[in-house]
Design a protein around this motif. Structure first.
Motif, PDB file in Angstrom:
ATOM      1  N   GLU A   6      61.589 105.764   4.433  1.00  0.00           N
ATOM      2  CA  GLU A   6      61.658 104.362   4.037  1.00  0.00           C
ATOM      3  C   GLU A   6      60.499 104.002   3.130  1.00  0.00           C
ATOM      4  O   GLU A   6      60.656 103.234   2.176  1.00  0.00           O
ATOM      5  N   GLU A   7      59.323 104.574   3.439  1.00  0.00           N
ATOM      6  CA  GLU A   7      58.170 104.267   2.578  1.00  0.00           C
ATOM      7  C   GLU A   7      58.427 104.727   1.150  1.00  0.00           C
ATOM      8  O   GLU A   7      58.101 104.028   0.194  1.00  0.00           O
ATOM      9  N   ASN A   8      59.026 105.915   1.019  1.00  0.00           N
ATOM     10  CA  ASN A   8      59.376 106.396  -0.326  1.00  0.00           C
ATOM     11  C   ASN A   8      60.305 105.422  -1.030  1.00  0.00           C
ATOM     12  O   ASN A   8      60.112 105.105  -2.205  1.00  0.00           O
ATOM     13  N   ALA A   9      61.298 104.953  -0.293  1.00  0.00           N
ATOM     14  CA  ALA A   9      62.244 104.017  -0.890  1.00  0.00           C
ATOM     15  C   ALA A   9      61.533 102.751  -1.341  1.00  0.00           C
ATOM     16  O   ALA A   9      61.808 102.208  -2.408  1.00  0.00           O
ATOM     17  N   ARG A  10      60.598 102.298  -0.505  1.00  0.00           N
ATOM     18  CA  ARG A  10      59.835 101.096  -0.857  1.00  0.00           C
ATOM     19  C   ARG A  10      59.060 101.322  -2.145  1.00  0.00           C
ATOM     20  O   ARG A  10      59.022 100.451  -3.023  1.00  0.00           O
ATOM     21  N   VAL A  11      58.436 102.515  -2.227  1.00  0.00           N
ATOM     22  CA  VAL A  11      57.660 102.832  -3.425  1.00  0.00           C
ATOM     23  C   VAL A  11      58.576 102.834  -4.643  1.00  0.00           C
ATOM     24  O   VAL A  11      58.216 102.374  -5.724  1.00  0.00           O
ATOM     25  N   ASP A  12      59.826 103.325  -4.434  1.00  0.00           N
ATOM     26  CA  ASP A  12      60.789 103.339  -5.539  1.00  0.00           C
ATOM     27  C   ASP A  12      61.273 101.946  -5.912  1.00  0.00           C
ATOM     28  O   ASP A  12      62.107 101.794  -6.805  1.00  0.00           O
ATOM     29  N   GLY A  13      60.859 100.937  -5.172  1.00  0.00           N
ATOM     30  CA  GLY A  13      61.184  99.573  -5.560  1.00  0.00           C
ATOM     31  C   GLY A  13      62.277  98.928  -4.744  1.00  0.00           C
ATOM     32  O   GLY A  13      62.780  97.868  -5.118  1.00  0.00           O
ATOM     33  N   ALA A  14      62.684  99.546  -3.613  1.00  0.00           N
ATOM     34  CA  ALA A  14      63.717  98.933  -2.795  1.00  0.00           C
ATOM     35  C   ALA A  14      63.126  97.742  -2.045  1.00  0.00           C
ATOM     36  O   ALA A  14      61.959  97.751  -1.673  1.00  0.00           O
ATOM     37  N   THR A  15      63.963  96.724  -1.836  1.00  0.00           N
ATOM     38  CA  THR A  15      63.497  95.597  -1.030  1.00  0.00           C
ATOM     39  C   THR A  15      63.556  96.002   0.441  1.00  0.00           C
ATOM     40  O   THR A  15      64.115  97.050   0.796  1.00  0.00           O
ATOM     41  N   LEU A  16      63.004  95.119   1.277  1.00  0.00           N
ATOM     42  CA  LEU A  16      62.989  95.397   2.710  1.00  0.00           C
ATOM     43  C   LEU A  16      64.414  95.559   3.240  1.00  0.00           C
ATOM     44  O   LEU A  16      64.719  96.463   4.006  1.00  0.00           O
ATOM     45  N   TRP A  17      65.296  94.646   2.801  1.00  0.00           N
ATOM     46  CA  TRP A  17      66.679  94.671   3.254  1.00  0.00           C
ATOM     47  C   TRP A  17      67.356  95.960   2.823  1.00  0.00           C
ATOM     48  O   TRP A  17      68.110  96.561   3.580  1.00  0.00           O
ATOM     49  N   GLN A  18      67.062  96.405   1.601  1.00  0.00           N
ATOM     50  CA  GLN A  18      67.685  97.639   1.116  1.00  0.00           C
ATOM     51  C   GLN A  18      67.203  98.855   1.892  1.00  0.00           C
ATOM     52  O   GLN A  18      68.001  99.735   2.222  1.00  0.00           O
ATOM     53  N   THR A  19      65.908  98.901   2.198  1.00  0.00           N
ATOM     54  CA  THR A  19      65.441 100.054   2.977  1.00  0.00           C
ATOM     55  C   THR A  19      66.100 100.068   4.346  1.00  0.00           C
ATOM     56  O   THR A  19      66.432 101.119   4.884  1.00  0.00           O
ATOM     57  N   PHE A  20      66.293  98.853   4.883  1.00  0.00           N
ATOM     58  CA  PHE A  20      66.925  98.770   6.204  1.00  0.00           C
ATOM     59  C   PHE A  20      68.396  99.165   6.126  1.00  0.00           C
ATOM     60  O   PHE A  20      68.870 100.042   6.838  1.00  0.00           O
ATOM     61  N   TYR A  21      69.104  98.543   5.173  1.00  0.00           N
ATOM     62  CA  TYR A  21      70.551  98.656   5.148  1.00  0.00           C
ATOM     63  C   TYR A  21      71.010  99.986   4.556  1.00  0.00           C
ATOM     64  O   TYR A  21      71.978 100.576   5.013  1.00  0.00           O
ATOM     65  N   ARG A  22      70.292 100.467   3.545  1.00  0.00           N
ATOM     66  CA  ARG A  22      70.772 101.646   2.831  1.00  0.00           C
ATOM     67  C   ARG A  22      70.036 102.923   3.181  1.00  0.00           C
ATOM     68  O   ARG A  22      70.495 104.015   2.872  1.00  0.00           O
ATOM     69  N   VAL A  23      68.858 102.795   3.785  1.00  0.00           N
ATOM     70  CA  VAL A  23      68.113 104.009   4.116  1.00  0.00           C
ATOM     71  C   VAL A  23      68.111 104.256   5.626  1.00  0.00           C
ATOM     72  O   VAL A  23      68.530 105.309   6.104  1.00  0.00           O
ATOM     73  N   LEU A  24      67.664 103.246   6.390  1.00  0.00           N
ATOM     74  CA  LEU A  24      67.515 103.466   7.823  1.00  0.00           C
ATOM     75  C   LEU A  24      68.872 103.474   8.539  1.00  0.00           C
ATOM     76  O   LEU A  24      69.158 104.376   9.332  1.00  0.00           O
ATOM     77  N   LEU A  25      69.723 102.497   8.248  1.00  0.00           N
ATOM     78  CA  LEU A  25      70.981 102.385   8.989  1.00  0.00           C
ATOM     79  C   LEU A  25      71.863 103.629   8.909  1.00  0.00           C
ATOM     80  O   LEU A  25      72.381 104.080   9.928  1.00  0.00           O
ATOM     81  N   PRO A  26      72.040 104.229   7.693  1.00  0.00           N
ATOM     82  CA  PRO A  26      72.879 105.436   7.648  1.00  0.00           C
ATOM     83  C   PRO A  26      72.357 106.552   8.546  1.00  0.00           C
ATOM     84  O   PRO A  26      73.136 107.362   9.043  1.00  0.00           O
ATOM     85  N   MET A  27      71.040 106.573   8.763  1.00  0.00           N
ATOM     86  CA  MET A  27      70.486 107.618   9.629  1.00  0.00           C
ATOM     87  C   MET A  27      70.633 107.254  11.098  1.00  0.00           C
ATOM     88  O   MET A  27      70.432 108.087  11.975  1.00  0.00           O
ATOM     89  N   ALA A  28      70.952 105.986  11.376  1.00  0.00           N
ATOM     90  CA  ALA A  28      70.982 105.532  12.767  1.00  0.00           C
ATOM     91  C   ALA A  28      72.406 105.333  13.276  1.00  0.00           C
ATOM     92  O   ALA A  28      72.602 104.748  14.331  1.00  0.00           O
ATOM     93  N   VAL A  29      73.389 105.832  12.531  1.00  0.00           N
ATOM     94  CA  VAL A  29      74.781 105.611  12.937  1.00  0.00           C
ATOM     95  C   VAL A  29      75.064 106.058  14.375  1.00  0.00           C
ATOM     96  O   VAL A  29      75.720 105.327  15.126  1.00  0.00           O
ATOM     97  N   PRO A  30      74.560 107.237  14.808  1.00  0.00           N
ATOM     98  CA  PRO A  30      74.868 107.641  16.191  1.00  0.00           C
ATOM     99  C   PRO A  30      74.465 106.596  17.221  1.00  0.00           C
ATOM    100  O   PRO A  30      75.245 106.277  18.123  1.00  0.00           O
ATOM    101  N   ILE A  31      73.258 106.044  17.080  1.00  0.00           N
ATOM    102  CA  ILE A  31      72.814 105.087  18.103  1.00  0.00           C
ATOM    103  C   ILE A  31      73.625 103.797  18.017  1.00  0.00           C
ATOM    104  O   ILE A  31      73.888 103.154  19.027  1.00  0.00           O
TER     105      ILE A  31
END
Lengths: 522, 296
Positions: free
Chosen positions: B189-214
């Motif tokens: 997520e930090e990398n994504a932030r550095v690339d210019g993603a907003t907080l919502w984007q890091t959450f929705y597009r980076v973290l959530l896809p990795m958390a599908v099982p839970i």
């Protein structure tokens, strides 16, 4: 995480960056729509006279908009919906319950003062001398005709009706010599009642008749007139009823009451009943003691069965432990409301399978539901069946973490399985198990579903004023006071709930403290 | 473990097997009995555990079909079980989706963002969750009774009121998801932030896809939790066509009208899918058990 996961996400990110910033106006429209809806909600509450609720809702809505429309706190944007839900549906009802405990809110005092007053002022009485029999006729499909007959003079009046007219002004009727034969049946008239109730007819004399009953129209006058000091005067005989904020009724000087009453604060009256009202205190104390006994015995038996099974199934010499474990886990997987009802059928005295078996083996047919003690035994049996797999699973995990060399050492010393259990296993698992057992205790202390579905608390205590069951636990008793028996004494039920609330608070704190103590040791 | 086993131990193993098999027989007896009863003709007949005569009359009724009774009269289903099942599934699905949405966003903030009183919030939530909802039934009833006076679509007897009332139960799920988020390395997520993603984007597009099982697990847990919920549904829903399965099933077994066979078929029909979902999700549920949740 591998690089493979990262690259597609960064790609989609690039796309996202290209898309999102272009449409800020969409967010503003959404916010505006939400604001209009929220304000309408708040306004409706305010108009309905729920000022306090309206204020609370307004504050919450305000906080919501402040969070989402400003950059005050990023974290709040994520936590607000969840925390609000917890606040509104967990915390608020608990606080509200405490507040209701200080009122006389019940089926006799359901309405607020304003709504009760409005209800009384809406009461009307029909003037007997102006009664006209009323019938509806449908000479053709598109035509509806009302006929009014004065039973004394046999004078007939008729008027054509337009269905679904708003009908605010009285409809003039004209005298007619003809009768139209049989009118619509009662059933058809009942179906049209909402419409008919709104009708008013103006006789040629100028007298206005309103709906009086299913068959009659008459001159209708309000029963009550409100005076400047808030008291009500009965139009008929001039009797004056004053609102009494101690009892929550309109009362005259002799103490006669008007129904419906209204909700008022009664201070600690509900709590005083628990302590001082002899008729109430007796069953209340028995129920409290049974609640404790039930919860304690449940924890004890569930733990005994659960740990024993966990130990046996953990024995390496035993083959097929996995199959046994899966089968023994089944009671936990079946939805509680189904398994409890299945037991209700199985334990049935006359054609339940359990009594069939007992009858075949020992020739007995115990009355599981009629005998208070047998009912309690049955509740415990069912509860153990429902609960032991939970402890079994927990203990299996805990036992697995005990180092094997302890058992090797004890085997060299020649110790048997019982010694192993009491000297090694139990002392090692009791610490981490204890807080969970507090949780099981708290759960069973409030195990409403079991009681409600299996026995409903019955058989009842004989000769009690407020009906109470011999195997009711506190929560099922409050449910019964509030929702089952005719009185619907919400105030009293809320007061008992508040008492239980504090007991649960003690258990919850104990549970948390023990959990914390365990974590720090590790 | 290299322990020499003697003859005595052999006996113990056999004793353990006998003990376990006996216990399993007792444990499974109610479940097997109910299947057998659902296939046995009549509501009152007591027969052998293995039915001598198989009849599908109760199953027909459970599935909403009528059948011709022995006396030539047509027997109609006593209760709309399938409608109740549909009500239950509808309420549970919508509640579970909303619960997942509410708890995921909150869990993100608790796992990744820094804010004041974070620990206090978490502990308060845990504490509040321990108070059974049964205690607040009067208040919940009063709230929806009053709301319904002004907004009939949110009052007593509406499914929306039940769904809304269930939304409060997110605290344990927030904890579960937060725990899972914390196992995912933050660097992505930090990398994504550095690339210019907003907080919502890091959450929705980076973290959530990795958390599908839970998310699946929490969905299943919330679904089961709401489908078996009895107290709240029983005060908010009273009319027959509105009931959920948990509330309605009770009416089969009234003292005056004891429809034992009909109940058995309805119970197997509705209980089996829920049980299978539960067994399927067992692995995750069991890991959640140790954190202190108790099934209702």
């Amino acid at each position: 995480m591998s690089d493979a996961t990262v690259s597609p996400t960064s790609l989609s990110l690039a796309r996202a960056r290209a898309q999102t910033p272009g449409r800020p106006w969409l967010a503003w429209i959404a916010a505006a729509v939400a604001a209009v809806f929220a304000l309408y909600f708040v306004f409706s509450l305010y108009v309905a006279g729920q000022t306090l609720w309206a204020l609370g809702a307004l504050i919450l809505v305000g906080i919501g908009f402040a969070i989402y429309l400003t950059n005050w706190s990023a974290a709040a944007k994520y936590t607000f919906p969840g925390l609000t839900a917890i606040f509104i549906f967990i915390a608020l009802p608990l606080l509200f319950t405490m507040q209701i405990g200080f009122t006389n809110y019940s089926s006799n005092h359901l309405l607020s003062f304003d709504r009760a007053t409005a209800y009384l002022l809406e009461q009307t009485t029909a003037d007997e001398s102006s009664l006209h029999e009323f019938s509806l006729h449908r000479p053709s499909d598109s035509m509806l005709v009302a006929v009014l007959v004065n039973p004394k003079t046999n004078e007939k009046f008729r008027s054509e009706l337009i269905l679904n007219s708003s009908g605010t002004s009285p409809i003039p009727v004209a005298s007619t010599p003809h009768s139209l034969g049989d009118g619509l049946s009662i059933r058809e008239r009942i179906a049209m009642r909402d419409y008919v109730q709104r009708l008013q007819f103006a006789l040629p004399t100028g007298e206005v008749l309103s709906y009086a009953s299913l068959r009659e129209f008459a001159k209708v006058t309000p029963v009550w007139k409100q005076n400047a000091d808030g008291s009500l005067t009965r139009a008929e005989d001039g009797a004056v009823y004053k609102p009494n904020d101690k009892t929550g009724f309109y009362e005259n000087e002799a103490g006669d009451r008007l129904t419906p009453g209204y909700t008022v604060n009664v201070g600690f009256a509900n709590y005083a009943r628990m302590v001082s009202d002899e008729n109430f205190r007796g069953p209340f104390i028995s129920i409290f003691l049974w609640t404790l006994t039930f919860a304690l015995l449940s924890v004890f038996f569930v733990t005994a069965v659960g740990t024993t099974l966990a130990v046996v199934l953990n024995w390496e010499a035993l083959k097929g432990a996995t199959i046994y474990r899966t089968l023994l886990f089944l009671p936990y997987a079946v939805p509680g409301f189904i398994s409890i009802l299945v037991f209700k059928g199985l334990f049935n005295q006359n054609f339940g399978e359990i009594n069939t078996i007992l009858n075949a083996l020992f020739g007995i047919k115990p009355a599981w539901f009629a005998d208070p003690y047998l009912a309690k035994v049955m509740l415990l049996i069912v509860n153990v069946w429902l609960g032991f797999p939970y402890i079994m699973v927990l203990c299996t995990g805990l036992i697995k973490s005990i180092p094997a060399d302890l058992y090797e050492a004890s085997a060299i010393a020649g110790a048997g399985p019982l010694t192993n259990f009491f000297k090694i296993t139990l002392p090692l698992i009791i610490k981490p198990l204890a807080p969970l057992l507090v949780g099981v205790f708290a759960f069973n202390f409030n195990n409403f579903v079991l009681i409600a579905l299996l026995t409903d608390g019955r058989p009842d205590f004989l000769n009690t004023k407020v009906p109470a069951g011999t195997n009711d636990i506190l929560v099922s008793y409050t449910y019964r006071i509030a929702f089952k028996d005719s009185g619907s004494d919400f105030g009293l039920a809320a007061a008992i709930s508040t008492v239980v609330f504090f007991m649960v608070a003690v258990m919850a704190l104990l549970h948390l403290r023990m959990m914390k103590a365990n974590q720090e040791k590790r | 473990m290299a322990i020499v086993t003697g003859k005595k131990n052999q006996w113990r193993v056999w004793a353990a097997h006998v003990f376990l098999i006996a216990l399993i027989a007792v444990t499974l007896f109610p479940l097997l009995a109910v299947i057998s009863i659902s296939l046995r003709p009549g509501n009152f007949a007591t027969g052998s555990l293995i039915p001598t005569e198989i009849s599908f009359e109760h199953w027909k009724l459970a599935l909403g079909m009528s059948y011709m009774g022995a006396d030539g009269k047509e027997v109609h289903p006593p209760f709309p079980v399938l409608l109740w099942l549909w009500n239950s599934i509808k309420i549970a699905t919508i509640s579970a989706v909303l619960i997942v949405a509410l708890s995921t966003t909150a869990a993100y903030a608790f796992a990744r963002l820094k804010f004041k009183y974070k620990t206090s919030y978490l502990n308060t939530m845990l504490l509040l969750e321990m108070f059974p909802r049964v205690l607040a039934l009067v208040a919940i009833f009063a709230i929806f009774e009053r709301l319904g006076a002004h907004f009939p679509w949110l009052g007593i007897e509406t499914h929306l009121s039940v769904i809304v009332a269930y939304l409060g139960g997110v605290a344990t799920h927030i904890w579960t998801i937060k725990g899972y988020f914390e196992t995912i390395p933050q660097e992505i997520e930090e990398n994504a932030r550095v690339d210019g993603a907003t907080l919502w984007q890091t959450f929705y597009r980076v973290l959530l896809p990795m958390a599908v099982p839970i998310l699946m697990v929490v969905f299943v847990l919330a679904f089961i939790g709401t489908i078996i919920e009895y107290p709240i549904a029983s005060i908010l829903l009273r009319e027959e066509p509105n009931l959920t399965l948990a509330v309605g099933s009770k009416y089969y077994l009234q003292d005056q009208k004891f429809l034992w066979g009909d109940f058995a078929a309805a119970a197997v029909l509705s209980g089996l899918p829920i049980t299978l979902v539960f067994l399927f999700a067992q692995k995750w549920i069991v890991s959640g058990l140790t954190s202190g949740g108790v099934k209702g």
